[in-house]
Scaffold this active site. Sequence first.
Site, mmCIF file in Angstrom:
data_model
loop_
_atom_site.group_PDB
_atom_site.id
_atom_site.type_symbol
_atom_site.label_atom_id
_atom_site.label_comp_id
_atom_site.label_asym_id
_atom_site.label_seq_id
_atom_site.Cartn_x
_atom_site.Cartn_y
_atom_site.Cartn_z
ATOM 1 N N HIS A 219 28.396 1.873 55.360
ATOM 2 C CA HIS A 219 27.097 1.978 55.541
ATOM 3 C C HIS A 219 26.480 3.113 54.977
ATOM 4 O O HIS A 219 25.245 3.576 55.108
ATOM 5 C CB HIS A 219 27.075 2.290 57.088
ATOM 6 C CG HIS A 219 25.587 1.845 57.798
ATOM 7 N ND1 HIS A 219 24.922 3.139 58.383
ATOM 8 C CD2 HIS A 219 24.902 0.926 57.817
ATOM 9 C CE1 HIS A 219 23.753 2.421 58.781
ATOM 10 N NE2 HIS A 219 23.703 1.162 58.447
ATOM 11 N N ASP A 403 16.444 23.684 67.497
ATOM 12 C CA ASP A 403 16.036 25.213 67.447
ATOM 13 C C ASP A 403 15.748 25.757 66.083
ATOM 14 O O ASP A 403 16.016 26.786 65.882
ATOM 15 C CB ASP A 403 17.595 25.724 67.741
ATOM 16 C CG ASP A 403 17.790 25.334 69.364
ATOM 17 O OD1 ASP A 403 17.097 24.644 70.050
ATOM 18 O OD2 ASP A 403 19.035 25.861 69.833
#
Length: 478
Positions: A219, A403
Amino acid sequence: MTIALIIYFLLAMGIVGKLLLNGIRPTKTLGWLLAIFTIPVGGMMFYFVLGRNRRKNKFYKLKKTKEISAYLDTVENYCDDIENNEHGNLPDPIKRHVKLVRLIAKNSSFLPTIGNVLTPFNNGSATFDAIFQALEGAQKFIHIQYYIFEQGELADKFLYILQQKKKEGLEVRFLYDGVGSKRLGRKYIRLLKDAGVEVYGFLPIRFGRLLSSINYRNHRKIVIVDGVTAFMGGINVSDKYLIGDPVLGTWHDMHLRLRGPVVNSLQAVFAMDWNFASGKDDILSLRYFSEVPKLGKSIVQTVSSGPDSDFSSVHQLYFSIINRAKKYVYIANPYIIPGESLMEALQVAALGGADVRLMLSTNCDSLLLKWGVRSYFEDFLKAGVKIYLYPDGFLHSKMMLSDDELTTIGTANLDVRSFEQNYEVNVLAYDKVLTQQLKNDFLKDCEISQRIDYQEFIKRSKVDRLKEGFAKVFSPVL
Protein backbone atom coordinates in the site's frame (compact mmCIF):
# COMPACT_ATOMS: atom_id res chain seq x y z
CA MET A 1 -17.47 -39.16 -0.17
CA THR A 2 -15.97 -40.78 2.94
CA ILE A 3 -12.43 -40.20 1.64
CA ALA A 4 -13.24 -36.52 0.96
CA LEU A 5 -14.58 -36.11 4.52
CA ILE A 6 -11.47 -37.71 5.97
CA ILE A 7 -9.22 -35.42 3.91
CA TYR A 8 -11.25 -32.38 4.93
CA PHE A 9 -11.11 -33.41 8.60
CA LEU A 10 -7.33 -33.91 8.45
CA LEU A 11 -6.82 -30.53 6.80
CA ALA A 12 -9.09 -28.91 9.38
CA MET A 13 -7.14 -30.48 12.23
CA GLY A 14 -3.91 -29.23 10.65
CA ILE A 15 -5.31 -25.70 10.59
CA VAL A 16 -6.43 -26.04 14.21
CA GLY A 17 -2.87 -26.98 15.11
CA LYS A 18 -1.51 -23.90 13.32
CA LEU A 19 -4.03 -21.63 15.02
CA LEU A 20 -3.03 -22.96 18.44
CA LEU A 21 0.70 -22.78 17.70
CA ASN A 22 0.53 -19.23 16.33
CA GLY A 23 -1.08 -17.99 19.53
CA ILE A 24 -3.44 -15.43 17.97
CA ARG A 25 -6.20 -13.78 20.01
CA PRO A 26 -8.67 -16.30 21.52
CA THR A 27 -11.67 -14.57 19.90
CA LYS A 28 -9.99 -14.72 16.50
CA THR A 29 -9.03 -18.36 16.98
CA LEU A 30 -12.59 -19.23 18.00
CA GLY A 31 -13.96 -17.36 14.97
CA TRP A 32 -11.80 -19.32 12.56
CA LEU A 33 -12.65 -22.62 14.24
CA LEU A 34 -16.37 -21.90 13.89
CA ALA A 35 -15.93 -20.92 10.24
CA ILE A 36 -13.91 -24.04 9.37
CA PHE A 37 -16.26 -26.51 11.05
CA THR A 38 -19.61 -24.87 10.23
CA ILE A 39 -19.01 -23.68 6.64
CA PRO A 40 -17.88 -26.71 4.63
CA VAL A 41 -15.02 -25.89 2.23
CA GLY A 42 -15.84 -22.15 2.29
CA GLY A 43 -14.57 -21.67 5.83
CA MET A 44 -11.27 -23.31 4.97
CA MET A 45 -10.93 -21.28 1.77
CA PHE A 46 -11.48 -18.06 3.75
CA TYR A 47 -8.76 -19.14 6.16
CA PHE A 48 -6.21 -19.76 3.41
CA VAL A 49 -6.91 -16.32 1.92
CA LEU A 50 -7.40 -14.22 5.06
CA GLY A 51 -6.37 -16.12 8.13
CA ARG A 52 -2.76 -17.16 7.85
CA ASN A 53 -0.30 -15.35 10.09
CA ARG A 54 2.38 -13.88 7.85
CA ARG A 55 4.03 -12.13 10.78
CA LYS A 56 4.75 -15.49 12.45
CA ASN A 57 5.96 -17.04 9.21
CA LYS A 58 7.95 -14.24 7.58
CA PHE A 59 6.67 -13.44 4.09
CA TYR A 60 10.15 -12.50 3.00
CA LYS A 61 13.52 -11.88 4.58
CA LEU A 62 15.76 -8.97 3.71
CA LYS A 63 19.09 -10.01 2.31
CA LYS A 64 21.56 -8.98 5.01
CA THR A 65 24.50 -7.34 3.26
CA LYS A 66 27.48 -6.28 5.35
CA GLU A 67 26.39 -2.66 5.11
CA ILE A 68 22.85 -3.45 6.29
CA SER A 69 24.08 -5.62 9.15
CA ALA A 70 26.42 -2.83 10.27
CA TYR A 71 23.55 -0.33 10.15
CA LEU A 72 21.26 -2.58 12.18
CA ASP A 73 24.00 -2.89 14.80
CA THR A 74 24.17 0.91 14.90
CA VAL A 75 20.42 1.11 15.51
CA GLU A 76 20.64 -1.41 18.34
CA ASN A 77 23.50 0.50 19.97
CA TYR A 78 21.66 3.82 19.59
CA CYS A 79 18.58 2.39 21.30
CA ASP A 80 20.69 1.10 24.19
CA ASP A 81 22.45 4.45 24.51
CA ILE A 82 19.32 6.61 24.63
CA GLU A 83 17.74 4.21 27.12
CA ASN A 84 20.80 4.59 29.36
CA ASN A 85 20.88 8.39 28.89
CA GLU A 86 24.27 8.29 27.17
CA HIS A 87 23.36 10.90 24.54
CA GLY A 88 23.66 14.18 26.41
CA ASN A 89 23.45 16.26 23.23
CA LEU A 90 20.14 14.98 21.97
CA PRO A 91 17.70 17.61 20.61
CA ASP A 92 14.91 18.49 23.02
CA PRO A 93 12.10 16.83 20.96
CA ILE A 94 13.95 13.52 21.08
CA LYS A 95 14.58 13.90 24.79
CA ARG A 96 10.89 14.51 25.39
CA HIS A 97 9.89 11.48 23.33
CA VAL A 98 12.73 9.05 24.01
CA LYS A 99 10.44 6.06 24.46
CA LEU A 100 8.63 6.74 21.19
CA VAL A 101 11.94 7.21 19.34
CA ARG A 102 13.23 3.95 20.74
CA LEU A 103 10.01 2.08 19.95
CA ILE A 104 10.17 3.06 16.27
CA ALA A 105 13.89 2.36 16.02
CA LYS A 106 13.45 -1.11 17.52
CA ASN A 107 10.41 -1.92 15.36
CA SER A 108 11.37 -0.42 12.00
CA SER A 109 15.16 -0.11 12.38
CA PHE A 110 15.10 3.57 11.40
CA LEU A 111 16.74 6.24 13.53
CA PRO A 112 15.42 9.80 13.78
CA THR A 113 17.13 12.12 11.29
CA ILE A 114 17.90 15.76 11.96
CA GLY A 115 17.93 18.57 9.44
CA ASN A 116 15.02 17.83 7.12
CA VAL A 117 12.59 20.03 5.19
CA LEU A 118 8.99 18.79 4.96
CA THR A 119 6.51 20.38 2.58
CA PRO A 120 2.88 19.21 2.93
CA PHE A 121 0.45 19.10 0.01
CA ASN A 122 -3.29 18.55 0.47
CA ASN A 123 -4.40 18.16 -3.14
CA GLY A 124 -3.41 16.20 -6.21
CA SER A 125 -2.64 19.15 -8.49
CA ALA A 126 0.04 20.65 -6.21
CA THR A 127 1.44 17.22 -5.36
CA PHE A 128 1.96 16.10 -8.93
CA ASP A 129 3.30 19.49 -10.04
CA ALA A 130 6.01 19.09 -7.39
CA ILE A 131 6.68 15.44 -8.28
CA PHE A 132 6.98 16.16 -12.01
CA GLN A 133 9.28 19.11 -11.35
CA ALA A 134 11.55 16.88 -9.24
CA LEU A 135 11.53 14.09 -11.84
CA GLU A 136 12.42 16.50 -14.65
CA GLY A 137 15.39 17.71 -12.62
CA ALA A 138 16.71 14.22 -11.82
CA GLN A 139 20.40 13.64 -12.54
CA LYS A 140 21.20 10.10 -11.36
CA PHE A 141 18.24 7.81 -10.63
CA ILE A 142 14.49 7.70 -10.14
CA HIS A 143 12.64 5.17 -7.97
CA ILE A 144 8.83 5.04 -8.15
CA GLN A 145 6.46 2.88 -6.13
CA TYR A 146 2.65 3.06 -6.03
CA TYR A 147 -0.26 0.99 -4.78
CA ILE A 148 -2.69 2.32 -7.41
CA PHE A 149 -1.26 3.45 -10.74
CA GLU A 150 -4.09 4.05 -13.21
CA GLN A 151 -3.76 5.03 -16.82
CA GLY A 152 -4.81 8.54 -17.77
CA GLU A 153 -3.42 12.05 -17.96
CA LEU A 154 -1.11 11.62 -14.97
CA ALA A 155 0.19 8.22 -16.09
CA ASP A 156 0.92 9.64 -19.56
CA LYS A 157 2.96 12.45 -18.00
CA PHE A 158 4.92 9.93 -15.91
CA LEU A 159 5.59 7.85 -19.04
CA TYR A 160 6.86 10.81 -21.04
CA ILE A 161 9.21 12.01 -18.29
CA LEU A 162 10.58 8.53 -17.58
CA GLN A 163 11.21 7.92 -21.29
CA GLN A 164 13.12 11.20 -21.52
CA LYS A 165 15.16 10.45 -18.42
CA LYS A 166 16.17 7.05 -19.78
CA LYS A 167 17.39 8.77 -22.96
CA GLU A 168 19.56 10.94 -20.71
CA GLY A 169 21.08 7.78 -19.22
CA LEU A 170 19.45 7.75 -15.78
CA GLU A 171 18.56 4.60 -13.85
CA VAL A 172 14.76 4.32 -13.53
CA ARG A 173 12.95 1.69 -11.47
CA PHE A 174 9.17 1.34 -11.32
CA LEU A 175 7.30 -0.82 -8.79
CA TYR A 176 3.52 -1.28 -8.69
CA ASP A 177 1.17 -3.43 -6.63
CA GLY A 178 -0.27 -6.40 -8.49
CA VAL A 179 -3.82 -5.88 -7.21
CA GLY A 180 -4.02 -2.14 -6.58
CA SER A 181 -2.72 -1.42 -10.10
CA LYS A 182 -4.73 -4.15 -11.83
CA ARG A 183 -6.01 -1.57 -14.35
CA LEU A 184 -2.49 -0.75 -15.50
CA GLY A 185 -2.43 -2.13 -19.04
CA ARG A 186 0.20 -4.39 -20.54
CA LYS A 187 0.81 -1.89 -23.31
CA TYR A 188 1.77 0.80 -20.79
CA ILE A 189 4.15 -1.56 -19.01
CA ARG A 190 5.65 -2.60 -22.34
CA LEU A 191 6.25 1.05 -23.28
CA LEU A 192 8.11 1.56 -20.00
CA LYS A 193 10.23 -1.53 -20.56
CA ASP A 194 10.92 -0.61 -24.19
CA ALA A 195 12.28 2.70 -22.93
CA GLY A 196 14.67 0.82 -20.64
CA VAL A 197 12.76 1.33 -17.37
CA GLU A 198 13.01 -1.61 -14.97
CA VAL A 199 9.43 -2.59 -14.07
CA TYR A 200 8.16 -5.14 -11.54
CA GLY A 201 4.81 -5.91 -9.97
CA PHE A 202 4.60 -6.60 -6.24
CA LEU A 203 2.85 -9.96 -5.75
CA PRO A 204 1.13 -9.99 -9.15
CA ILE A 205 -2.00 -12.14 -9.43
CA ARG A 206 -0.89 -15.63 -10.39
CA PHE A 207 -2.89 -18.81 -10.14
CA GLY A 208 -0.21 -20.80 -8.34
CA ARG A 209 -0.03 -18.48 -5.35
CA LEU A 210 -3.36 -16.67 -5.53
CA LEU A 211 -4.64 -17.87 -2.15
CA SER A 212 -1.37 -17.26 -0.35
CA SER A 213 -0.73 -13.71 -1.57
CA ILE A 214 -3.89 -11.91 -2.71
CA ASN A 215 -4.67 -10.60 0.78
CA TYR A 216 -1.20 -9.08 1.28
CA ARG A 217 -0.83 -5.84 -0.63
CA ASN A 218 1.87 -3.18 -0.88
CA HIS A 219 0.00 0.00 0.00
CA ARG A 220 3.08 2.26 -0.07
CA LYS A 221 3.46 5.32 -2.31
CA ILE A 222 7.06 6.49 -2.62
CA VAL A 223 8.97 8.54 -5.19
CA ILE A 224 12.72 9.07 -4.74
CA VAL A 225 14.85 11.33 -6.93
CA ASP A 226 18.66 11.06 -6.79
CA GLY A 227 18.50 10.05 -3.12
CA VAL A 228 18.01 13.69 -2.08
CA THR A 229 14.29 14.32 -2.60
CA ALA A 230 11.40 12.01 -1.74
CA PHE A 231 7.61 12.08 -1.87
CA MET A 232 5.27 9.92 0.21
CA GLY A 233 1.76 9.95 1.63
CA GLY A 234 -1.73 8.89 0.67
CA ILE A 235 -1.99 10.04 -2.96
CA ASN A 236 -2.04 7.38 -5.69
CA VAL A 237 -1.62 7.98 -9.42
CA SER A 238 -5.19 8.48 -10.60
CA ASP A 239 -6.85 11.27 -12.54
CA LYS A 240 -9.58 11.49 -9.90
CA TYR A 241 -7.09 13.61 -7.93
CA LEU A 242 -7.25 16.17 -10.76
CA ILE A 243 -10.81 15.98 -12.11
CA GLY A 244 -12.64 14.37 -9.20
CA ASP A 245 -14.91 11.36 -9.12
CA PRO A 246 -18.42 11.29 -10.70
CA VAL A 247 -19.91 9.94 -7.47
CA LEU A 248 -17.62 11.10 -4.64
CA GLY A 249 -16.47 14.42 -6.08
CA THR A 250 -13.03 15.87 -5.42
CA TRP A 251 -10.50 13.62 -3.66
CA HIS A 252 -8.61 15.32 -0.82
CA ASP A 253 -5.41 13.74 0.44
CA MET A 254 -2.20 14.53 2.31
CA HIS A 255 1.21 14.05 0.74
CA LEU A 256 4.72 15.18 1.69
CA ARG A 257 7.83 16.28 -0.10
CA LEU A 258 10.85 15.42 2.02
CA ARG A 259 14.38 16.72 1.58
CA GLY A 260 17.24 15.89 3.88
CA PRO A 261 18.69 12.80 5.59
CA VAL A 262 15.27 11.13 6.03
CA VAL A 263 15.27 10.36 2.29
CA ASN A 264 17.78 7.58 2.93
CA SER A 265 15.32 5.68 5.12
CA LEU A 266 12.59 5.90 2.46
CA GLN A 267 15.14 4.69 -0.08
CA ALA A 268 15.77 1.71 2.23
CA VAL A 269 12.04 0.89 2.27
CA PHE A 270 11.96 0.98 -1.53
CA ALA A 271 15.14 -1.12 -1.77
CA MET A 272 13.65 -3.87 0.41
CA ASP A 273 10.44 -3.98 -1.63
CA TRP A 274 12.44 -3.95 -4.87
CA ASN A 275 14.57 -6.84 -3.64
CA PHE A 276 11.46 -8.87 -2.86
CA ALA A 277 9.57 -8.09 -6.09
CA SER A 278 12.51 -8.34 -8.51
CA GLY A 279 14.80 -10.81 -6.77
CA LYS A 280 17.63 -8.35 -7.39
CA ASP A 281 19.93 -6.99 -4.72
CA ASP A 282 21.48 -4.30 -6.94
CA ILE A 283 20.21 -1.37 -4.89
CA LEU A 284 20.92 -2.90 -1.48
CA SER A 285 24.12 -0.89 -1.60
CA LEU A 286 25.44 2.27 0.00
CA ARG A 287 25.85 3.73 -3.51
CA TYR A 288 22.15 4.64 -3.37
CA PHE A 289 22.33 6.13 0.10
CA SER A 290 23.96 9.52 -0.26
CA GLU A 291 25.37 11.92 2.31
CA VAL A 292 22.33 14.17 2.23
CA PRO A 293 23.05 17.62 3.68
CA LYS A 294 20.99 19.01 6.53
CA LEU A 295 18.65 21.45 4.81
CA GLY A 296 16.15 22.32 7.54
CA LYS A 297 15.16 21.87 11.17
CA SER A 298 12.64 19.01 11.10
CA ILE A 299 13.43 15.83 13.01
CA VAL A 300 11.81 12.93 11.16
CA GLN A 301 11.66 9.18 11.71
CA THR A 302 10.37 6.64 9.18
CA VAL A 303 7.97 3.90 10.30
CA SER A 304 7.52 0.91 8.00
CA SER A 305 5.21 -1.99 8.72
CA GLY A 306 3.95 -5.13 7.05
CA PRO A 307 3.50 -8.89 7.28
CA ASP A 308 7.31 -9.16 7.24
CA SER A 309 7.86 -7.13 10.43
CA ASP A 310 8.07 -8.61 13.92
CA PHE A 311 5.43 -6.23 15.28
CA SER A 312 2.68 -4.06 13.86
CA SER A 313 4.86 -0.95 13.86
CA VAL A 314 2.35 1.59 12.54
CA HIS A 315 -0.32 0.30 14.94
CA GLN A 316 2.09 0.79 17.83
CA LEU A 317 2.96 4.27 16.53
CA TYR A 318 -0.71 5.32 16.48
CA PHE A 319 -1.35 3.73 19.88
CA SER A 320 1.66 5.48 21.44
CA ILE A 321 0.77 8.94 20.11
CA ILE A 322 -2.83 8.60 21.36
CA ASN A 323 -1.72 7.19 24.69
CA ARG A 324 0.82 10.00 25.26
CA ALA A 325 -1.51 12.87 24.26
CA LYS A 326 -1.99 15.42 27.02
CA LYS A 327 -3.74 18.30 25.23
CA TYR A 328 -5.15 16.91 21.99
CA VAL A 329 -4.98 14.30 19.27
CA TYR A 330 -6.50 15.13 15.88
CA ILE A 331 -6.98 12.38 13.29
CA ALA A 332 -7.97 12.59 9.64
CA ASN A 333 -8.47 9.16 8.14
CA PRO A 334 -11.07 7.67 5.76
CA TYR A 335 -11.23 4.21 7.31
CA ILE A 336 -11.32 4.23 11.12
CA ILE A 337 -11.97 0.64 12.17
CA PRO A 338 -9.75 0.72 15.24
CA GLY A 339 -9.91 -2.67 16.94
CA GLU A 340 -10.02 -3.04 20.71
CA SER A 341 -6.70 -1.45 21.70
CA LEU A 342 -6.97 1.74 19.63
CA MET A 343 -10.64 2.09 20.54
CA GLU A 344 -9.78 1.98 24.22
CA ALA A 345 -6.79 4.31 23.78
CA LEU A 346 -9.00 6.94 22.09
CA GLN A 347 -11.69 6.55 24.73
CA VAL A 348 -9.18 6.84 27.59
CA ALA A 349 -7.61 9.94 26.04
CA ALA A 350 -11.01 11.62 25.67
CA LEU A 351 -12.23 10.60 29.12
CA GLY A 352 -8.92 11.85 30.56
CA GLY A 353 -9.56 15.36 29.24
CA ALA A 354 -7.68 15.43 25.92
CA ASP A 355 -9.42 16.99 22.93
CA VAL A 356 -9.85 13.95 20.67
CA ARG A 357 -11.21 14.63 17.18
CA LEU A 358 -11.79 12.29 14.26
CA MET A 359 -12.40 13.63 10.77
CA LEU A 360 -13.87 11.45 8.04
CA SER A 361 -15.77 12.02 4.83
CA THR A 362 -19.53 12.25 4.67
CA ASN A 363 -19.15 10.03 1.59
CA CYS A 364 -17.29 6.75 1.29
CA ASP A 365 -16.07 4.69 -1.66
CA SER A 366 -17.50 1.46 -0.18
CA LEU A 367 -20.89 0.92 1.49
CA LEU A 368 -19.56 -1.94 3.60
CA LEU A 369 -16.67 0.24 4.80
CA LYS A 370 -19.02 3.16 5.44
CA TRP A 371 -21.23 1.15 7.78
CA GLY A 372 -18.23 -0.64 9.31
CA VAL A 373 -16.72 2.73 10.27
CA ARG A 374 -20.04 4.07 11.59
CA SER A 375 -20.49 0.98 13.77
CA TYR A 376 -17.86 2.46 16.14
CA PHE A 377 -19.34 5.96 16.34
CA GLU A 378 -21.59 5.39 19.33
CA ASP A 379 -18.79 4.07 21.53
CA PHE A 380 -16.56 6.97 20.48
CA LEU A 381 -19.19 9.62 21.12
CA LYS A 382 -20.18 8.19 24.48
CA ALA A 383 -16.58 8.65 25.68
CA GLY A 384 -16.42 12.24 24.47
CA VAL A 385 -14.56 11.72 21.20
CA LYS A 386 -15.63 14.38 18.70
CA ILE A 387 -16.48 13.14 15.19
CA TYR A 388 -16.59 15.45 12.17
CA LEU A 389 -17.89 14.53 8.73
CA TYR A 390 -16.12 16.45 5.97
CA PRO A 391 -18.69 17.44 3.34
CA ASP A 392 -16.62 18.34 0.29
CA GLY A 393 -15.77 15.29 -1.84
CA PHE A 394 -13.81 12.37 -0.38
CA LEU A 395 -11.24 12.84 2.38
CA HIS A 396 -8.51 10.19 1.86
CA SER A 397 -5.79 11.67 4.12
CA LYS A 398 -3.99 9.56 6.72
CA MET A 399 -2.79 12.06 9.31
CA MET A 400 -2.48 12.26 13.11
CA LEU A 401 -1.45 15.36 15.09
CA SER A 402 -0.78 15.69 18.79
CA ASP A 403 0.16 18.32 21.36
CA ASP A 404 1.63 20.89 18.94
CA GLU A 405 4.70 18.74 18.35
CA LEU A 406 4.00 15.33 16.76
CA THR A 407 2.74 14.76 13.21
CA THR A 408 2.51 11.46 11.39
CA ILE A 409 1.51 11.27 7.74
CA GLY A 410 1.64 8.25 5.49
CA THR A 411 -0.21 5.42 3.85
CA ALA A 412 -1.73 3.56 6.82
CA ASN A 413 -5.41 3.68 7.67
CA LEU A 414 -6.70 2.99 11.19
CA ASP A 415 -7.85 -0.52 10.42
CA VAL A 416 -6.77 -4.13 10.77
CA ARG A 417 -5.83 -4.42 7.11
CA SER A 418 -3.27 -1.64 7.38
CA PHE A 419 -1.90 -3.02 10.63
CA GLU A 420 -1.72 -6.70 9.70
CA GLN A 421 -2.02 -7.36 5.96
CA ASN A 422 -0.66 -4.36 4.09
CA TYR A 423 2.87 -3.08 3.60
CA GLU A 424 2.67 0.51 4.83
CA VAL A 425 4.99 3.44 5.49
CA ASN A 426 4.50 6.57 7.58
CA VAL A 427 6.83 9.28 8.73
CA LEU A 428 6.74 10.83 12.20
CA ALA A 429 7.84 14.46 12.43
CA TYR A 430 8.90 15.86 15.81
CA ASP A 431 8.18 19.35 14.51
CA LYS A 432 6.26 22.17 16.23
CA VAL A 433 5.99 24.42 13.18
CA LEU A 434 4.61 21.71 10.90
CA THR A 435 2.22 20.38 13.54
CA GLN A 436 0.79 23.80 14.36
CA GLN A 437 0.38 24.61 10.66
CA LEU A 438 -1.54 21.38 10.03
CA LYS A 439 -3.49 21.83 13.27
CA ASN A 440 -4.75 25.22 12.08
CA ASP A 441 -5.80 23.69 8.76
CA PHE A 442 -7.52 20.82 10.57
CA LEU A 443 -9.51 23.19 12.81
CA LYS A 444 -10.62 25.20 9.77
CA ASP A 445 -11.89 21.98 8.22
CA CYS A 446 -13.76 21.23 11.45
CA GLU A 447 -15.62 24.53 11.06
CA ILE A 448 -17.05 23.53 7.69
CA SER A 449 -17.72 19.92 8.70
CA GLN A 450 -20.75 18.38 10.39
CA ARG A 451 -20.10 17.43 14.00
CA ILE A 452 -22.10 14.38 15.02
CA ASP A 453 -24.22 14.88 18.12
CA TYR A 454 -24.33 11.89 20.49
CA GLN A 455 -27.95 12.36 21.55
CA GLU A 456 -29.08 12.58 17.93
CA PHE A 457 -26.92 9.66 16.81
CA ILE A 458 -28.35 7.20 19.35
CA LYS A 459 -31.81 7.88 17.87
CA ARG A 460 -30.77 6.44 14.49
CA SER A 461 -33.05 3.84 12.98
CA LYS A 462 -32.91 0.09 13.60
CA VAL A 463 -32.19 -0.36 9.89
CA ASP A 464 -29.00 1.69 10.28
CA ARG A 465 -28.07 -0.28 13.39
CA LEU A 466 -28.51 -3.54 11.49
CA LYS A 467 -26.30 -2.26 8.68
CA GLU A 468 -23.65 -1.28 11.21
CA GLY A 469 -23.87 -4.62 13.00
CA PHE A 470 -23.60 -6.57 9.75
CA ALA A 471 -20.59 -4.53 8.58
CA LYS A 472 -18.88 -4.80 11.98
CA VAL A 473 -18.83 -8.58 11.67
CA PHE A 474 -16.64 -8.17 8.60
CA SER A 475 -14.55 -5.28 9.97
CA PRO A 476 -11.46 -7.45 10.72
CA VAL A 477 -11.09 -8.28 7.02
CA LEU A 478 -12.22 -4.99 5.41
